[in-house]
Design an enzyme around this catalytic site. Sequence first.
Site, mmCIF file in Angstrom:
data_model
loop_
_atom_site.group_PDB
_atom_site.id
_atom_site.type_symbol
_atom_site.label_atom_id
_atom_site.label_comp_id
_atom_site.label_asym_id
_atom_site.label_seq_id
_atom_site.Cartn_x
_atom_site.Cartn_y
_atom_site.Cartn_z
ATOM 1 N N ARG A 1 5.173 4.303 6.341
ATOM 2 C CA ARG A 1 4.696 4.198 7.718
ATOM 3 C C ARG A 1 4.763 2.737 8.185
ATOM 4 N NH1 ARG A 1 -1.117 5.810 5.608
ATOM 5 N NH2 ARG A 1 -1.983 3.748 5.166
ATOM 6 N N ASP A 2 4.287 2.474 9.392
ATOM 7 C CA ASP A 2 4.414 1.118 9.944
ATOM 8 C C ASP A 2 3.322 0.220 9.359
ATOM 9 O OD1 ASP A 2 2.409 2.572 11.189
ATOM 10 O OD2 ASP A 2 2.631 1.529 13.104
ATOM 11 N N GLU A 3 3.372 0.070 8.036
ATOM 12 C CA GLU A 3 2.362 -0.697 7.343
ATOM 13 C C GLU A 3 3.059 -1.482 6.227
ATOM 14 O OE1 GLU A 3 -1.256 1.312 7.219
ATOM 15 O OE2 GLU A 3 -2.311 -0.340 6.305
ATOM 16 N N GLU B 1 -2.056 9.021 -1.099
ATOM 17 C CA GLU B 1 -3.113 8.132 -0.604
ATOM 18 C C GLU B 1 -4.474 8.815 -0.637
ATOM 19 O OE1 GLU B 1 -2.553 7.128 3.525
ATOM 20 O OE2 GLU B 1 -3.820 5.340 3.337
ATOM 21 N N HIS C 1 1.243 6.221 -2.420
ATOM 22 C CA HIS C 1 0.229 5.168 -2.405
ATOM 23 C C HIS C 1 -0.247 5.045 -3.848
ATOM 24 C CE1 HIS C 1 -1.203 3.888 1.574
ATOM 25 N NE2 HIS C 1 -2.312 3.431 1.006
ATOM 26 N N ASP D 1 -5.512 -2.508 -2.924
ATOM 27 C CA ASP D 1 -4.642 -1.569 -3.613
ATOM 28 C C ASP D 1 -4.043 -2.239 -4.849
ATOM 29 O OD1 ASP D 1 -4.927 -1.148 -0.765
ATOM 30 O OD2 ASP D 1 -3.590 0.558 -0.962
ATOM 31 N N ASP E 1 0.829 -1.202 0.000
ATOM 32 C CA ASP E 1 0.000 0.000 0.000
ATOM 33 C C ASP E 1 0.864 1.252 0.000
ATOM 34 O OD1 ASP E 1 0.922 -0.691 2.549
ATOM 35 O OD2 ASP E 1 -0.750 0.257 3.577
#
Length: 925
Positions: free
Chosen positions: A505-507, A782, A803, A514, A501
């Site tokens: 960040r913490d992802e 995003e 994104h 997506d 995605d």
Amino acid sequence: MASRKLSHSVIALLVICLSSVPSAGRFAAASSEGADTVLKLTALRVEYKENPLGIDAREPRLSWQIQTNGRGVMQSAYHVRVARSERDLHEGRNLVWDSGRISSDESAHCPYKGSPLQSGQRYYWQVRVWDANGAASEWSDTAHWEMGLLNAADWQASWIEPDLSEDPKKSNAAPMLRREFQINGVVERARAYVTSHGLYEVHLNGQRVGDQLFTPGWTSYKKRLQYQTYDVTNLIKSGANAIGVTLGDGWYRGFIGFGGQRNFYGEHAALLLQIKVTYKGGREEIIGTDAKWKAATGPILMSEIYHGETYDARLEKPGWTNAGFADGQWSGIRVASYPKDNLIAPAGPAVRRIEELKPIKVFKTPAGETVADMGQNMVGWVRLKVQGAAGTTVTLRHAEVLDKAGDFYTANLRAAKETVQYTLKSGGLETYEPHFTFQGFRYVSVAGYPGEVTPESITGIVIHSDMTRTSEFETSSQPINQLQHNIIWGQKGNFLDVPTDCPQRDERLGWTGDAQVFSRTAAFNMDVAGFFTKWLKDVAADQFENGSVPHVVPNVLGTRPTGQPGGSAAWADSAVIIPWNMYLTYGDKRVLEEQYDSMARWVEYERARAGDDYIWSGDFHFGDWLAFATNRADYPGATTSKDLIATAFFAHSTDLLQRAAQVLGKRNDAERYAELLAKIKSAFCREFVTETGRVGEATQTAYALALQFDLLPESLRAVAAKRLANEVRTRGHLTTGFVGTPYLCHVLSRYGYLDEAYLLLNRDQYPSWLYPIKQGATTIWERWDGQKPDGTFQDKSMNSFNHYAYGAVGDWMYRVMAGLEIDEAAPGYKHILVQPQPGGGFTRVKVSHQTPYGKASSAWEIKDGEFVLAVEIPPNARATVRLPKAQLANVTESNQALSNGNGITSARQEGYAVIVEVRIHGTSN
Ligand code: BGC
């Protein structure tokens, strides 16, 4: 013959006039000069790869391209031969496969059908072809592939784990594992096969093995764990050798998912490695991971995907990957009994360093930080050059944007630290790059740097899966060209072994929705066939027992965030939509075959959830994620009900499954799913569509889905489209989120509302694709309003500036605006539809794409009232060119009136369009 220029493609130049302006006539195409056709074979590929090392397809598919001097050349037959040695191949002896002359016009994905392929064996191959008039090519140059280890029993090495004291709750210092071995004899060839729990980096006799990063890659590890194969013949020497491997926490046991989750796949890093040495004369020896290895830790004190790296160069152990290093103080290892039957060869491309960027400036922020601006939101890391006293620590922090005041902004990274710390060792010039982490950033804050930070000190290393770029796209509009640039960089930043995605960040997870939304755009821009072939197998591997598909793949969220197993409409439908998109783009039937089960399981899950009335209601869905104004009272109509979205995607997946069943010859399934589709459609109309063509809440997304998926009866389509067009005109902008956005322009142009589609594309106020560009974006955001016009930011808890989802509009730009389209009946660009739709004030649009047959392009220009279209069609493909608003009598090709011959088989008037068939002597018409 040798002096004759071989053009890779057929060129046709068509000139027509717009509306009533009489057209001039021109015709200047390459001609075949009446001479003999010359056929040359190039771009030999095996499973999409050039001379691959270590594959495990038992019937690998072979592809080639034809270069020729003639126009309209089609292949009529091919002949492949395969042998274990080049000599046998050229002498035609001991062939493992001699296909004989196979009548076929297929030059992509021709399956190997010889005797069973063996582990570790290299195979050499050649192909020759005949055209439709019987002209033959020479044998092609020789290409090869090499098999990996096909059976668990081929692995003689043992899994080992470093015996170090570690705290599983925290990041660990990266273990280093080493062993020495003797080579007695002359080595003819040597291969290393390597995998790990966690990430690995191998050195042999002081040299890095290979240039791949983030190995062994990210898969559903328990079921599918990749190993890599390396040719180490030149790194091995006779006498004493040493091998050293560093292990990173990576996705396996590092922080991944939200909430500080770690050790998702296991607590311990582990290594499985074997080197097979073949001596002159044929003797073989295997050196592998075993009880004799030693372990220690060194300079990498922490290296985490999200958090960055802490590296103390004073702790380096010089020479540890060379023979003779004193490892007496090192710990031992534990031999572990992990399975080997989950080991697989990579189907996709490796992650590599792809390019380097230099800062466009280094400056001080108002808050006093020293910051380098890379000029581009990028993904990878910084190579640091520094000179200073040993023990000095330089800290690099990374950010995508500066805030309103011009200060460094990291709040949108959430828990991800993206911080790299390097402690100097020597006083001399030191160069450093981190190892098992990547950062998403445009800006780098540098603290503790001894001396002045200059652009010399910092280099941005861009890393991603090494996908071949397959497209070029350019228009007369600079902002649209920047949009295309941003789409490409969204792809670079988020195709790092899995489609993510976002990269900062913490992802950084394989969010299925997506990937679904962007997959077709991605497949145009770069060769993603192998990339998605791999990931789709993880989709199937991680699919829940009941057929539901997780929100992220590999699934590190379990049943979070809902407590239920995945199953969100448009996200989970990736299991069907992406295989179909790969089939369309590459003509790859095997991906459909291999995914068919997974596709059907998902549709059956949808059917079960929808129940007897075929309306899927009540379950958790993400809905039209991040749609414009979902929370705004003044635009209540912009919210599309989740039941409508879920039922629409249920229909769409059923439709694609039904088509896949047809392609694969599964007639019963095709019928069954066609019946199911009819039922869902009528239920959809009953539930969501009025007799006057209003769909659901009358949102743009509701109309876009209903029309794109052909859910409405013929009689209501035009009126529904008109309602959509009115809605777009009234608002003057889009209101769609992740789900509706990819289809909006497609539906408008398909139903004759080209102006409205261009209106959306060209708009540069919020919300629109160009608004972020006006704000200086270099990647796709995003949210439509990640940064507001006043410089403030959207909600920091979810505001990525990289994104790719909204970049899905690329698909419309290539297929409609530029007009390079696939014919579903002859996918993979075997039959190319060239059907540009000019408008929006553009005077020039140019696209090209590397198809499986070679380069195809469509480039149009409006000049002096004339519409000029240059078309390029590769040999062994044919095309239908559709010239909008044209009169047959006014159309010329390369300065001459259109006439049959030399690749053109017919031209006809069809309403306001002229249709030209570009094709190909020797076929039936
Ligand atoms: C991700 C999205 C994803 C979504 C699910 C977000 O946190 O970044 O892109 O699809 O969750 O709705």
